[in-house]
Design an enzyme around this catalytic site. Structure first.
Site, PDB file in Angstrom:
ATOM      1  N   THR A   1     -14.853 -33.165   1.101  1.00 43.50           N
ATOM      2  CA  THR A   1     -13.641 -32.834   0.345  1.00 43.50           C
ATOM      3  C   THR A   1     -12.561 -33.894   0.555  1.00 43.50           C
ATOM      4  O   THR A   1     -11.934 -34.366  -0.410  1.00 43.50           O
ATOM      5  CB  THR A   1     -13.116 -31.445   0.782  1.00 43.50           C
ATOM      6  OG1 THR A   1     -14.163 -30.493   0.579  1.00 43.50           O
ATOM      7  CG2 THR A   1     -11.885 -31.033   0.000  1.00 43.50           C
TER       8      THR A   1
ATOM      9  N   ASN B   1     -24.665 -29.693  -6.743  1.00 45.32           N
ATOM     10  CA  ASN B   1     -24.978 -28.799  -5.628  1.00 45.32           C
ATOM     11  C   ASN B   1     -25.487 -27.432  -6.065  1.00 45.32           C
ATOM     12  O   ASN B   1     -26.136 -26.737  -5.308  1.00 45.32           O
ATOM     13  CB  ASN B   1     -23.760 -28.634  -4.714  1.00 45.32           C
ATOM     14  CG  ASN B   1     -22.521 -28.239  -5.472  1.00 45.32           C
ATOM     15  OD1 ASN B   1     -22.103 -28.929  -6.396  1.00 45.32           O
ATOM     16  ND2 ASN B   1     -21.930 -27.119  -5.109  1.00 45.32           N
TER      17      ASN B   1
ATOM     18  N   THR C   1      -6.245 -38.894  15.849  1.00 42.74           N
ATOM     19  CA  THR C   1      -7.322 -39.146  16.824  1.00 42.74           C
ATOM     20  C   THR C   1      -8.665 -38.806  16.187  1.00 42.74           C
ATOM     21  O   THR C   1      -8.830 -37.741  15.582  1.00 42.74           O
ATOM     22  CB  THR C   1      -7.092 -38.301  18.095  1.00 42.74           C
ATOM     23  OG1 THR C   1      -5.807 -38.653  18.605  1.00 42.74           O
ATOM     24  CG2 THR C   1      -8.160 -38.559  19.137  1.00 42.74           C
TER      25      THR C   1
ATOM     26  N   ALA D   1     -21.576 -34.747   6.901  1.00 46.38           N
ATOM     27  CA  ALA D   1     -22.661 -34.647   7.893  1.00 46.38           C
ATOM     28  C   ALA D   1     -23.405 -33.315   7.871  1.00 46.38           C
ATOM     29  O   ALA D   1     -24.602 -33.263   8.141  1.00 46.38           O
ATOM     30  CB  ALA D   1     -22.090 -34.890   9.291  1.00 46.38           C
ATOM     31  N   HIS D   2     -22.690 -32.223   7.549  1.00 44.01           N
ATOM     32  CA  HIS D   2     -23.356 -30.915   7.683  1.00 44.01           C
ATOM     33  C   HIS D   2     -24.392 -30.643   6.601  1.00 44.01           C
ATOM     34  O   HIS D   2     -25.090 -29.631   6.641  1.00 44.01           O
ATOM     35  CB  HIS D   2     -22.334 -29.770   7.792  1.00 44.01           C
ATOM     36  CG  HIS D   2     -21.592 -29.417   6.540  1.00 44.01           C
ATOM     37  ND1 HIS D   2     -21.849 -28.259   5.852  1.00 44.01           N
ATOM     38  CD2 HIS D   2     -20.610 -30.043   5.861  1.00 44.01           C
ATOM     39  CE1 HIS D   2     -21.033 -28.179   4.800  1.00 44.01           C
ATOM     40  NE2 HIS D   2     -20.268 -29.246   4.796  1.00 44.01           N
TER      41      HIS D   2
ATOM     42  N   CYS E   1     -19.670 -17.111 -16.250  1.00 39.06           N
ATOM     43  CA  CYS E   1     -18.563 -16.170 -16.460  1.00 39.06           C
ATOM     44  C   CYS E   1     -18.645 -15.586 -17.866  1.00 39.06           C
ATOM     45  O   CYS E   1     -19.000 -16.288 -18.803  1.00 39.06           O
ATOM     46  CB  CYS E   1     -17.219 -16.872 -16.347  1.00 39.06           C
ATOM     47  SG  CYS E   1     -17.075 -17.917 -14.932  1.00 39.06           S
TER      48      CYS E   1
ATOM     49  N   GLN F   1     -24.587 -34.174  -1.599  1.00 33.30           N
ATOM     50  CA  GLN F   1     -25.894 -33.505  -1.598  1.00 33.30           C
ATOM     51  C   GLN F   1     -27.067 -34.475  -1.474  1.00 33.30           C
ATOM     52  O   GLN F   1     -28.220 -34.040  -1.341  1.00 33.30           O
ATOM     53  CB  GLN F   1     -26.062 -32.662  -2.885  1.00 33.30           C
ATOM     54  CG  GLN F   1     -25.157 -31.454  -2.935  1.00 33.30           C
ATOM     55  CD  GLN F   1     -25.502 -30.380  -1.906  1.00 33.30           C
ATOM     56  OE1 GLN F   1     -26.620 -30.316  -1.391  1.00 33.30           O
ATOM     57  NE2 GLN F   1     -24.542 -29.529  -1.579  1.00 33.30           N
TER      58      GLN F   1
HETATM   59  N1  PLP Z   1     -19.185 -32.165  -2.800  1.00 35.79           N
HETATM   60  C1  PLP Z   1     -20.325 -31.476  -2.935  1.00 35.79           C
HETATM   61  C2  PLP Z   1     -21.269 -31.830  -4.019  1.00 35.79           C
HETATM   62  C3  PLP Z   1     -20.626 -30.421  -2.072  1.00 35.79           C
HETATM   63  O1  PLP Z   1     -21.755 -29.740  -2.206  1.00 35.79           O
HETATM   64  C4  PLP Z   1     -19.688 -30.113  -1.046  1.00 35.79           C
HETATM   65  C5  PLP Z   1     -19.945 -28.973  -0.127  1.00 35.79           C
HETATM   66  O2  PLP Z   1     -20.497 -27.965  -0.500  1.00 35.79           O
HETATM   67  C6  PLP Z   1     -18.518 -30.873  -0.941  1.00 35.79           C
HETATM   68  C7  PLP Z   1     -18.296 -31.888  -1.832  1.00 35.79           C
HETATM   69  C8  PLP Z   1     -17.502 -30.600   0.119  1.00 35.79           C
HETATM   70  O3  PLP Z   1     -17.927 -31.142   1.337  1.00 35.79           O
HETATM   71  P1  PLP Z   1     -17.267 -30.649   2.717  1.00 35.79           P
HETATM   72  O4  PLP Z   1     -17.762 -29.267   2.962  1.00 35.79           O
HETATM   73  O5  PLP Z   1     -17.783 -31.617   3.737  1.00 35.79           O
HETATM   74  O6  PLP Z   1     -15.798 -30.762   2.551  1.00 35.79           O
END
Ligand code: PLP
Length: 375
Positions: A71, A150, A236, A199-200, A326, A178
């Site tokens: 983000t 995603n 930091t 990273a996650h 929706c 992704q």
């Molecule tokens: N962009 C995409 C395509 C994502 O799938 C995500 C997280 O789901 C993000 C951005 C946001 O990443 P973060 O959770 O590291 O802020």
């Protein structure tokens, strides 16, 4: 049985990464800005991590800046393009992640840019002809397109988009959240201005990511404060997260092709089994085309249990995520499925795979879905 099929939301951490980070937390607590030995050690670890990542995606270490995740990297690229690089037009699509789309909306509301949304094919692929037309008729342009979606997994042809942007003097911001750690990148060949990674999504820790900024793209500090990240982002550094990120990326690259092959087989197997088992089932996205091998977005026939699927899956120990199109402007459904005009009466569930998933788990999930949908 417990089955985790929500790897596009986040992935379980690699235990080698956990150990590395935990050991560092115990032993290496220096502040990287301190000049004493503990500080220098922390600094060295950060710079080693940067070099490792740069080597893996073939760019210069100076082009990598650590962030708090995808983000922040998306925000930084888009906001700085407008404030520092004279961007007046942003070409994007209605199926981008909110980290991108809400940032663009924000800038447009402030009267700083005009946005242009690309036509999207029903399978989630962008209309590249439309992109070319918009690029030819506008100047001071930033193109914001995600590498892989995603929710439905559809992917852009990143090299083609990069070439179009370069040929038309446009900046190109690519959200690779992704795909980083799942596909090989060679940034010496693919001309991207900004790339965002987290990273996650590749078995690393949460709350850390990076932005790649092409050396020809010069921007001023994003977070003012200390001189961290070569003055670009004060504060930091998340030393443990950064070291964990680099290790997770390194591990994912070691097994990249084998994991890709195995997970792709698993995803196709699940699609086939579901097609055989549940009449009227469909798949959102570009299942057999250019698609992320980790995402299977299933579109179920209308059913009295539509609202309950995720709940029922959860009760059965299965983690997945969903969101239907929706039916009205006020619904908080999936903006991606709505943009693709998916029938709102047909519920959709995203099953997303990771390195830990097995065929037995797919069989278990298909069995549970059969119980729900086939009486
Ligand atoms: N962009 C995409 C395509 C994502 O799938 C995500 C997280 O789901 C993000 C951005 C946001 O990443 P973060 O959770 O590291 O802020």
């Amino acid at each position: 049985m417990k089955v985790y099929f929500d790897n596009a939301a986040t992935t379980p951490m690699n235990l080698e990464v956990v150990d590395l980070m935990a050991n560092m937390m115990r032993e290496d607590y220096g502040n990287p800005s301190s000049i004493h030995a503990q500080g220098r050690l922390a600094r060295t670890k950060i710079e080693e991590a940067r070099k490792k990542i740069a080597l893996l995606i073939n760019c210069a270490p100076g082009e990598i800046f650590f962030t708090s995740g995808g983000t922040e990297a998306d925000n930084m690229a888009i906001r700085k393009s407008v404030s520092d690089l004279g961007v007046k037009h942003i070409i994007s699509s209605a199926i981008e992640h909110h980290a991108v789309s809400h940032t663009i909306e924000d800038l447009e509301k402030a009267g700083l840019i005009e946005s242009h949304m690309l036509n999207i094919h029903p399978n989630g692929q962008i209309d590249t002809q439309h992109l070319e037309e918009l690029l030819k008729t506008h100047s001071n342009v930033l193109v914001c397109l995600m590498h892989a979606n995603n929710e439905i997994g559809s992917m852009i042809d990143i090299d083609h988009v990069a070439q179009l942007c370069k040929a038309n003097n446009a900046l190109f911001q690519c959200d690779t959240v992704q795909t980083m750690g799942h596909y090989a990148f060679d940034l010496s060949k693919t001309y991207i201005s900004f790339l965002a990674a987290s990273a996650h999504k590749f078995n690393g820790p949460k709350g850390v990511g990076f932005i790649y900024i092409n050396h020809e793209t010069k921007i001023t500090p994003y977070l003012t404060g200390g001189s961290q990240e070569r003055n670009m982002r004060g504060g930091t550094e998340n030393v443990y997260g950064i070291v964990g990120l680099a290790k997770a990326l390194e591990i994912s690259y070691t097994n990249l092709e084998a994991d890709k092959l195995r997970i792709d087989i698993l995803r196709k197997y699940m699609a086939e089994e579901l097609t055989k088992t549940i009449p009227g089932i469909l798949f959102n996205g570009d299942l057999d085309g250019r698609s992320l091998y980790t995402v299977l977005n299933v579109n179920f026939p209308p059913s009295p249990i539509s609202e309950m699927i995720l709940f029922k899956l959860d009760i059965a120990g299965i983690a997945a995520s969903g969101g239907s199109a929706c039916t009205s402007g006020t619904d908080v459904g999936s903006h991606v499925l709505t943009a693709l005009k998916v029938d709102p009466n047909r519920p959709s569930v995203r099953f997303s795979f990771g390195i830990q998933n097995t065929k037995e788990e797919v069989d278990y999930v298909v069995g549970k879905l059969k119980e729900m949908f086939v009486s």
